[in-house]
Enzyme design. Sequence first.
Site, short mmCIF file in Angstrom:
data_model
loop_
_atom_site.label_atom_id
_atom_site.label_comp_id
_atom_site.label_asym_id
_atom_site.label_seq_id
_atom_site.Cartn_x
_atom_site.Cartn_y
_atom_site.Cartn_z
N LYS A 111 0.82 -1.20 0.00
CA LYS A 111 0.00 0.00 0.00
C LYS A 111 0.86 1.25 0.00
CE LYS A 111 -4.25 -1.91 1.51
NZ LYS A 111 -5.64 -1.63 1.60
N LYS A 193 -6.75 -11.49 -7.46
CA LYS A 193 -7.53 -12.30 -6.52
C LYS A 193 -8.99 -11.83 -6.45
CE LYS A 193 -7.64 -12.32 -1.64
NZ LYS A 193 -7.06 -11.97 -0.40
N LYS A 196 -13.51 -9.60 -1.46
CA LYS A 196 -14.73 -8.97 -0.94
C LYS A 196 -14.78 -7.49 -1.29
CE LYS A 196 -14.12 -11.08 3.41
NZ LYS A 196 -12.89 -10.47 3.89
N1 AQP Z 1 -9.83 -15.29 -3.99
C1 AQP Z 1 -9.56 -16.09 -2.98
N2 AQP Z 1 -9.19 -17.36 -3.21
C2 AQP Z 1 -8.90 -18.18 -2.18
N3 AQP Z 1 -8.98 -17.82 -0.88
C3 AQP Z 1 -9.36 -16.56 -0.61
N4 AQP Z 1 -9.52 -15.89 0.54
C4 AQP Z 1 -9.92 -14.64 0.28
N5 AQP Z 1 -10.02 -14.46 -1.05
C5 AQP Z 1 -9.67 -15.63 -1.63
C6 AQP Z 1 -9.33 -16.49 1.86
O1 AQP Z 1 -10.44 -16.12 2.64
C7 AQP Z 1 -10.03 -15.76 3.95
C8 AQP Z 1 -10.48 -14.31 4.13
O2 AQP Z 1 -9.76 -13.70 5.04
P1 AQP Z 1 -9.86 -12.15 5.30
O3 AQP Z 1 -11.24 -11.68 5.21
O4 AQP Z 1 -9.22 -11.93 6.63
O5 AQP Z 1 -8.90 -11.49 4.27
P2 AQP Z 1 -8.62 -11.40 2.76
O6 AQP Z 1 -7.76 -12.52 2.35
O7 AQP Z 1 -8.06 -10.02 2.57
O8 AQP Z 1 -10.03 -11.54 2.06
P3 AQP Z 1 -10.67 -10.70 0.92
O9 AQP Z 1 -11.92 -11.40 0.50
O10 AQP Z 1 -9.69 -10.38 -0.16
O11 AQP Z 1 -11.09 -9.40 1.71
P4 AQP Z 1 -10.72 -7.87 1.51
O12 AQP Z 1 -11.14 -7.53 0.12
O13 AQP Z 1 -11.51 -7.15 2.54
O14 AQP Z 1 -9.25 -7.73 1.74
C9 AQP Z 1 -8.53 -15.96 4.00
O15 AQP Z 1 -8.25 -17.23 4.53
C10 AQP Z 1 -8.11 -15.89 2.56
O16 AQP Z 1 -6.93 -16.64 2.28
#
Ligand code: AQP
Length: 328
Positions: A111, A193, A196
């Site tokens: 970032k 990736k 969310k």
């Molecule tokens: N695209 C993905 N493929 C496989 N695994 C995924 N995870 C997230 N996206 C994928 C897994 O889901 C869990 C979510 O953990 P988190 O909410 O703490 O963080 P993150 O990885 O940052 O999830 P997001 O969905 O990408 O959220 P934002 O957009 O808010 O940052 C983890 O176990 C992750 O590996």
Amino acid sequence: MKKMLSGIKPSGRLTLGNYIGAIRKFVEYQDEYELYVFIANLHAITVAQDKAELKKNTKDLIALYLACGLDPKKVTIFLQSDVHEHAELGWIMTCNSYMGELQRMTQYKDKTAKGETGITAGLFTYPSLMAADILLYDADYVPVGIDQKQHVELTRNLAERFNNRYGETFVIPEPVVAKVGAKIYSLQNPTKKMSKSEENPKGTIDLLDEPSLARKKVMSAVTDSLGIIQYDPENQPGISNLLTILSSLNGESIESIVNRYEGKGYGEFKKEVGQQVFDFLTDLQKRYNEIIASGMAEQVIKEGNEKASFIARKKLSKVKRKIGFEVF
Ligand code: AQP
């Protein structure tokens, strides 16, 4: 039984990536480990969250954990902010972390390298809070994506540092890194990736998407002009991503799917993936709706919070004694 802990941030609508990469595995792990799964809302607020959305996403995350198959009889599901020991031990861990080691954490590094403004101090110190999350429960294992592995390494360092300084207190956890193929990519940009917080809704399949809308998203997924269905993430990221999705949902090996589609076109293949996603979401949402209507989510969190608080309280008071906070 060995202990394992993991959590998901209620930072948006849960995606198929979260299911395939995380929740589906938790469901497997609940039979092998003493499992703790939490809603990481203290982590969610490291970036600004809208109040109403945060509440909705939190409630949905609990209901979706259950709808995906987490069994509250086997796993402790709790809300991080309700177990205040996380914030308290988080501060202690922050005071045991060096600026240099936090500066090396990729999320912060990426970032700042991109020149993003408005990076909060919380985003900088969240790996110390994550260490507290893990250490409070004496977790032996932490399932992580490859990008999160360094946070478990930091947790190990902080735990060892604390143990050396104050005497044996924390269990040193180990990361469990998922096998290749568990990562799901955006349908519109298959090198990125599926997240969310993704702004383009066409690239993301939300677990609460209308199933027919999700099918449409699969049908309009970006592919390539090679016209061969094979697993080649480098040259055919879109097709490879769809293969991973189908294989993860129907349990068939990628090799077998590739064999079935030899000489066939992308349209037919996408149709099957779309139908699989449609069926999966239809079943999942039926269970989700029943859970929401039953009020079960609230009860599960209440019990989970109590159980987690009991363990966390004991651990934190041990930590406080070691530091010299308990005077009388
Ligand atoms: N695209 C993905 N493929 C496989 N695994 C995924 N995870 C997230 N996206 C994928 C897994 O889901 C869990 C979510 O953990 P988190 O909410 O703490 O963080 P993150 O990885 O940052 O999830 P997001 O969905 O990408 O959220 P934002 O957009 O808010 O940052 C983890 O176990 C992750 O590996």
